[in-house]
Design a protein around this motif. Structure first.
Motif, PDB file in Angstrom:
ATOM      1  N   ASN A 285       0.809  -1.219   0.000  1.00 38.80           N
ATOM      2  CA  ASN A 285       0.000   0.000   0.000  1.00 38.80           C
ATOM      3  C   ASN A 285       0.845   1.273   0.000  1.00 38.80           C
ATOM      4  O   ASN A 285       0.313   2.364  -0.211  1.00 38.80           O
ATOM      5  N   HIS A 286       2.142   1.120   0.274  1.00 36.20           N
ATOM      6  CA  HIS A 286       3.030   2.278   0.267  1.00 36.20           C
ATOM      7  C   HIS A 286       4.075   2.158  -0.847  1.00 36.20           C
ATOM      8  O   HIS A 286       5.223   2.579  -0.704  1.00 36.20           O
TER       9      HIS A 286
ATOM     10  N   LEU B  94       8.211   2.375   6.666  1.00 38.76           N
ATOM     11  CA  LEU B  94       6.918   2.083   7.287  1.00 38.76           C
ATOM     12  C   LEU B  94       6.930   2.441   8.772  1.00 38.76           C
ATOM     13  O   LEU B  94       5.958   2.989   9.297  1.00 38.76           O
TER      14      LEU B  94
ATOM     15  N   GLU C 164       6.645   6.107   9.116  1.00 38.59           N
ATOM     16  CA  GLU C 164       5.299   6.577   8.777  1.00 38.59           C
ATOM     17  C   GLU C 164       4.366   6.524   9.983  1.00 38.59           C
ATOM     18  O   GLU C 164       3.527   7.407  10.173  1.00 38.59           O
TER      19      GLU C 164
ATOM     20  N   TYR D 284      -1.015   1.653  13.016  1.00 35.00           N
ATOM     21  CA  TYR D 284      -1.752   1.671  11.751  1.00 35.00           C
ATOM     22  C   TYR D 284      -3.184   1.172  11.943  1.00 35.00           C
ATOM     23  O   TYR D 284      -4.150   1.819  11.492  1.00 35.00           O
TER      24      TYR D 284
END
Length: 492
Positions: free
Chosen positions: A105-106, A114, A117, A422
Motif C-alpha cells: 500500500n506504500h 513504514l 510513517e 496503523y
C-alpha cells in the motif's frame, strides 16, 4: 506424535479461519495496480508468477531458522509445540502479512519507511540503523555457517579450508545482490524451497511410520526439560524465532511486495508462507524431541557409552545424522543441500534488502549498475569485517548469533507496534490483533536482555515477574497515549 499432528492441523485451521479474518481487516483491493506494475524497473520491481513469489518468500524467511531454531527449542520440551502454533498463527503470520500488505500500500516501501510513517521520524532513524545492523549480522552469520559445512565435506586440501568457502559464498552474494530479482532469485530459489519442503515432508513420513511412543506429548506437561539452557520464558521465545515470529521477515516481505501481481495474493504468499514455515518447524521440533527425549539418539548411535550422554547436540549435526539414518545417502545429500542452501539464500536476500533500505534512505536510484555497486561495496566490506571479528574468537559465532537472535525479535517488536498504530486508525478493536503480540514480544525481549549474560545478567528468578510487569506497562502506555491523542483531537 499426536501433538505434532494436532499442531499441524491447528496451523491449517489458523490459516483458513484467523488468516481470513485478518485479510478482512486489511481489505485488499484486487483492482488496484501493485508496485510490480506501477513502479516496474526491471531490477527490483518485477511481476513474478505467484507460485515463484510464494517459494521465494518462504525461502527468504526460512533460512535455517525453522530447522535449527526448532531443534534447539525442542530441548525445552513439549512447550515448543505450543509456542510454534500460537506464535505462528497469532503473531508471526499476522506480522508478516500486515508488513507485506503495508509495503504494498506504500509503493513497496521498506521497513524503516513504514516504521517512520507510523512511529515518527526518530523511530525511522533508529529502525534504519537497527535494520541495517540486523541484516549485516544475518549476512555475516549466513556466510560462515554454510562455509563451515562445505569445508567439512572435504578431509584435506584446498577446499577443506573454511575461508575458501567464505570467499565463494561472498562472491555469490555480490552477484545475487546486484542482478535483477528475476535472474537468479526468481529462477533457482523455488528449487531450493522445494528441497526444504521435500525434506520436511520426508521427515514427517518417517515419524508417522516409526511413531515413536517415547516422545513426550504436550499433555505430559510443559515443564522445562533443559533447565541448563535457561528458563522457558523468555529463552524459548528467543530460541525459536523463524518458526513462530521473526522481525527479519518484515525486512523480506517488501522484496516480494514489489513482485506481487495482485493484492488478493497477499494472504497466501505472506500469511501462507509463515504457516508453511511453522509446519516445517513443528516437524523438526518433533524429530528433535524424539532424538533428545524419546530415545532417538541412542537408536542412532549418538550416545556416549561411557557417560550415557548424547554426543551429538549441535543442530546441523542432528540434521545430518537423522537424515542419513532415515533417508540414506540420498537423504543426507538432500539434507546438506537444504542446510547449505537455506542460509545462503537468506543471507543474500538479507544483503539485497540492506542495499534497498540504504538506497531508499539516501534516495539513490538502483537501476544503474554503478549506483548499485556504490551502495553494495560498503555493505560487503562491513560484512567481511564482522566475519573477521567473530571467526578469530573461540565463541565468536555463538556470541554474534545470540545478539542476532535478540535483535531479530526486537525488530519484530518495532514492527508490531507500527502495525498496531496503523490498525488503531481503523474503527473498532482491530488493533488488538497486533497489540497483544506487541506487548508480549516487548516483555520477551526486555526480560531476556535484563536476565541474559549478554545483557544485564540479573538473576532469571525474576523473569516471570519482569515479563508480567513489562506486558502490563506496555499495554498501559499504549492506551494512555491512544486516549490522550483522542482527547487532543476532540478538543481541537
Amino acid at each position: 506424535m499426536y501433538t505434532l499432528l494436532i499442531s499441524i492441523a491447528a496451523l491449517l485451521l489458523g490459516y483458513f479461519v484467523y488468516g481470513a479474518f485478518v485479510e478482512k481487516v486489511i481489505g485488499p483491493d484486487p483492482k488496484k495496480p501493485t508496485p510490480a506494475y506501477s513502479s516496474n524497473d526491471g531490477i527490483d520491481f518485477v511481476p513474478l508468477p505467484t507460485w515463484k513469489v510464494f517459494m521465494i518468500q518462504l525461502l527468504n524467511i526460512a533460512g535455517t531458522g525453522p530447522i535449527f531454531g526448532a531443534i534447539a527449542g525442542a530441548l525445552f520440551g513439549p512447550a515448543c509445540y505450543l509456542w510454534i502454533v500460537l506464535g505462528c498463527i497469532f503473531a508471526g503470520a499476522v506480522h508478516d502479512y500486515l508488513a507485506g500488505m503495508l509495503s504494498l500500500n506504500h509503493g513497496g516501501a521498506n521497513l524503516p519507511e513504514l516504521i517512520g510513517e507510523y512511529l515518527g521520524r526518530p523511530s525511522k532513524a533508529i529502525m534504519l540503523c537497527f535494520s541495517v545492523l540486523l541484516l549485516l549480522l544475518v549476512g555475516a552469520v549466513f556466510v560462515y555457517s554454510p562455509a563451515v559445512i562445505l569445508g567439512g565435506m572435504f578431509k584435506d586440501g584446498f577446499f577443506a579450508n573454511d575461508m575458501v568457502w567464505v570467499g565463494v559464498v561472498l562472491i555469490y552474494y555480490i552477484i545475487a545482490t546486484l542482478v535483477p530479482v528475476d535472474k537468479i532469485i526468481g529462477r533457482i530459489y523455488p528449487i531450493f524451497a522445494i528441497s526444504i519442503i521435500f525434506m520436511a515432508v520426508s521427515m514427517l513420513v518417517f515419524l508417522i511410520i516409526k511413531w515413536p511412543v517415547e516422545t513426550p506429548e504436550i499433555w505430559d506437561g510443559l515443564h522445562n526439560l533443559a533447565p541448563e539452557k535457561g528458563r522457558i520464558f523468555p529463552c524459548l521465545f528467543i530460541t525459536i524465532a523463524c518458526g513462530a515470529i521473526s522481525g527479519f521477515h518484515a525486512t523480506q516481505s517488501p522484496i516480494m511486495a514489489r513482485c506481487i501481481k495482485n493484492e488478493k495474493l497477499g494472504r497466501p504468499i505472506f500469511y501462507g508462507s509463515m504457516i508453511t514455515e511453522g509446519a516445517i518447524a513443528l516437524i523438526w521440533a518433533a524429530v528433535a524431541s524424539y532424538f533428545f527425549h524419546g530415545g532417538g539418539a541412542e537408536a542412532m548411535g549418538a550416545v556416549d557409552p561411557a557417560t550415557g550422554a548424547i554426543s551429538v547436540t549441535a543442530a546441523p549435526a542432528v540434521v545430518t545424522l537423522v537424515s542419513k539414518k532415515w533417508l540414506g545417502v540420498a537423504g543426507s545429500i538432500l539434507a546438506m543441500l537444504g542446510v547449505v542452501a537455506a542460509p545462503i539464500t537468506s543471507g543474500d536476500t538479507a544483503l539485497r534488502s540492506c542495499r534497498l533500505i540504504i538506497a531508499d534512505a539516501l534516495k539513490v536510484d538502483q537501476k544503474p549498475i554503478l549506483k548499485r555497486l556504490l551502495v553494495s561495496i560498503p555493505i560487503f566490506l562491513v560484512c567481511a569485517r564482522l566475519l573477521q571479528i567473530y571467526i578469530g574468537e573461540p565463541d565468536g559465532f555463538d556470541i554474534i548469533w545470540r545478539y542476532f537472535g535478540w535483535s531479530n525479535q526486537t525488530l519484530a517488536v518495532f514492527t508490531l507496534w507500527a502495525l498496531t498504530v496503523y490498525l488503531s486508525g481503523k474503527k473498532g478493536l482491530y488493533y488488538l490483533i497486533t497489540l497483544i503480540p506487541a506487548c508480549f514480544m516487548t516483555s520477551v525481549c526486555l526480560t531476556f536482555i535484563l536476565t541474559a549474560k549478554i545483557g544485564f545478567g540479573i538473576t532469571d528468578l525474576y523473569a516471570p515477574s519482569f515479563g508480567v510487569a513489562i506486558f502490563l506497562i506496555s499495554l498501559g502506555v499504549f492506551y494512555l497515549v491512544k486516549f490522550s491523542i483522542k482527547k487532543t483531537g476532540e478538543s481541537n
